[in-house]
Design an enzyme around this catalytic site. Structure first.
Site, PDB file in Angstrom:
ATOM      1  N   GLU A 130      19.066   0.499   9.173  1.00 13.15           N
ATOM      2  CA  GLU A 130      19.093   1.330   8.231  1.00 13.15           C
ATOM      3  C   GLU A 130      17.998   2.731   8.106  1.00 13.15           C
ATOM      4  O   GLU A 130      16.673   3.666   7.454  1.00 13.15           O
ATOM      5  CB  GLU A 130      18.503   0.957   7.056  1.00 13.15           C
ATOM      6  CG  GLU A 130      18.981  -0.123   6.049  1.00 13.15           C
ATOM      7  CD  GLU A 130      19.341  -0.920   4.970  1.00 13.15           C
ATOM      8  OE1 GLU A 130      18.544  -0.622   4.622  1.00 13.15           O
ATOM      9  OE2 GLU A 130      20.275  -1.748   4.493  1.00 13.15           O
ATOM     10  N   GLU A 241      24.994  -7.110   5.134  1.00 10.81           N
ATOM     11  CA  GLU A 241      24.700  -7.500   4.083  1.00 10.81           C
ATOM     12  C   GLU A 241      24.846  -7.525   3.207  1.00 10.81           C
ATOM     13  O   GLU A 241      25.105  -5.748   3.031  1.00 10.81           O
ATOM     14  CB  GLU A 241      22.891  -6.814   3.949  1.00 10.81           C
ATOM     15  CG  GLU A 241      22.061  -7.370   4.950  1.00 10.81           C
ATOM     16  CD  GLU A 241      20.381  -6.854   5.172  1.00 10.81           C
ATOM     17  OE1 GLU A 241      20.175  -6.256   3.591  1.00 10.81           O
ATOM     18  OE2 GLU A 241      20.182  -5.945   5.815  1.00 10.81           O
TER      19      GLU A 241
END
Length: 465
Positions: A130, A241
């Site tokens: 990220e 995720e």
């Protein structure tokens, strides 16, 4: 033996056909957020995953970093060798060149120490997590934490491939993990080009400006994946995720509960991902090795005693991976963060716009984050108010998104057309209160609190180590 990237892609597609990876995400700290995980801790969790009641095949683990205590190899490596656990290795990408060098050195040390017992377990390497989101306009504005630009991440991926070119890991795919909005952002094309696989994080629970009730969660998830597919040129997507909380604060129409967590597990996991797409669920157990360091959502499929929070068997659930990738024509932005066992995932604050197939008006809203997190700021506008300038790309068969360039030179969605009717206003890039901390202590949590709260405590604790 040398393997070309073409051979690698073919092997990956065959692996998918033969049975995809099933695993969980594992950070480098216990649930207090700062005590390092040791070999025995990883080994305990890996064995719990392999023996989940009513399931089989949970034999993989995703790591956020390969470093332990500064520069030493993660003790997860020894635990994986002891339990025959496959590894998606992580290299922390937001701490500069030296950290990448140290991460590579740690993996090389593990190759030297364990040999093929280690290398045979490595299924992939993720360079960064990220980082691209955290450098977005909204991420910077909301102090999401230290990230890295696409050029840096692409270079780190190339550096990692070169570092292992002459080793037993030369055929292992190397990619990157980020929010689906980061992959949908055309200014990050360099990372897509450099990656062998695309790691996607998606949590419908946090899409709190759209109809994110549990009944719509699979559609929201499918929309995210469809948008990523539209931009990555056929590269293999790994879901790195996703999950739904069993407890914690309400997020618009999404209410944490074991019942709804079970529904999400069945619909998205059993019904779509498991044994079809390489999947790393968030998460196995939140409460490991101490008290939780946050009061936010709890995502663990196991409770504090190690017992299932709901039936994990997928009994009576039919697999239907090719379901529609939309909910009432909704296009939305999700907000995902990094996580570790015991640090609750709170990718709170989502800004998005949506339009129904009938052409209803669309508003991108400014949203408030969940408990203890920073506020999310999104775009705003009514039907047709988005700029018509920019390049149009097709997000999925039912979506066309108009992209414009913001002040930082990043491409963001300006308007959405659903099934050819109705246009939406501005869609904000999601907010992630994720904070970058030392990779030796694990990746940052999902944003359980602003830096002045939980992450301030984490950083203060790290300063003492």
């Amino acid at each position: 033996m040398y393997f070309s990237r073409t051979t690698l892609a073919l092997a990956a597609s065959l692996a998918s056909a033969q049975g995809a990876l099933l695993g969980f995400n594992y950070g480098a700290t216990k649930s207090d957020g700062y005590t390092p995980m040791l070999q025995a801790d990883f080994q305990t969790l890996f064995q719990k995953a392999q023996n989940l009641p009513g399931t089989s095949g949970w034999t993989a683990a995703r790591l956020y970093t390969s470093i332990q205590s500064g520069t030493e190899p993660s003790e997860a490596f020894a635990a994986a060798v002891a339990t025959n656990t496959k590894l998606l290795l992580g290299l922390w990408g937001s701490s500069g060149d030296q950290t990448i060098t140290s991460e590579i050195a740690a993996i090389n040390a593990a190759i030297k120490q364990f040999g093929s017992k280690f290398t045979s377990l490595v299924v992939g390497i993720s360079v960064g997590s990220e980082d691209l989101y955290r450098t977005s306009d909204i991420g910077i504005k909301n102090k999401a934490g230290v990230g890295a630009d696409p050029t840096s991440i692409a270079n780190y991926i190339k550096q990692t491939k070169q570092a292992f070119a002459g080793t037993a890991l030369s055929s292992v795919p190397v990619g990157h993990v980020d929010t689906w909005t980061a992959w949908y952002n055309t200014s990050n094309q360099a990372v897509i080009d450099a990656s062998d696989f695309i790691g996607v994080d998606a949590y419908p629970y946090f899409e709190n400006t759209v109809t994110n009730s549990i009944e719509n969660s699979r559609g929201l998830f499918d929309t995210a994946i469809a948008n990523v597919k539209s931009t990555v040129g056929g590269k293999e997507i790994w879901v790195t995720e996703t999950g739904f909380p069993v407890a914690g604060p309400v997020s618009n129409l999404a209410t944490p509960s074991t019942t709804d967590a079970k529904s999400y597990w069945d619909a998205v996991g059993c019904g779509e991902l498991f044994n079809v797409t390489n999947t790393f669920w968030y998460t196995l157990e939140d409460n490991y090795g101490g008290s939780l360091s946050t009061s936010g959502p709890v995502f663990g499929v196991l409770d504090a005693n190690g017992s299932p929070n709901f039936d994990l068997s997928c009994k009576g659930v039919s697999s239907n991976p090719s379901s529609s990738a939309s909910v009432s024509g909704t296009a939305s932005a999700t907000n995902i963060g990094d996580g570790s066992p015991g640090v609750s995932a709170i990718p709170s604050g989502v800004a998005s716009a949506s339009a129904s197939a009938s052409g209803a008006s669309t508003t991108g809203a400014s949203t408030s984050a969940g408990s203890g997190s920073g506020a999310g700021v999104g775009g705003s506008g009514s039907s047709g108010s988005g700029s018509s300038s920019g390049v149009s790309t097709t997000a999925s068969p039912s979506f066309t998104s108009t992209l414009v360039t913001n002040s930082a030179g990043q491409t963001i969605t300006s308007s959405i057309i659903v099934n050819g009717t109705g246009s939406g206003g501005s869609t904000g890039i999601p907010i992630s209160p994720t904070s970058s901390i030392s990779p030796s202590q694990g990746a940052a949590s999902h944003g359980a609190a602003p830096v002045t709260g939980l992450f301030g405590a984490l950083l203060a604790a790290l300063a003492l180590l």
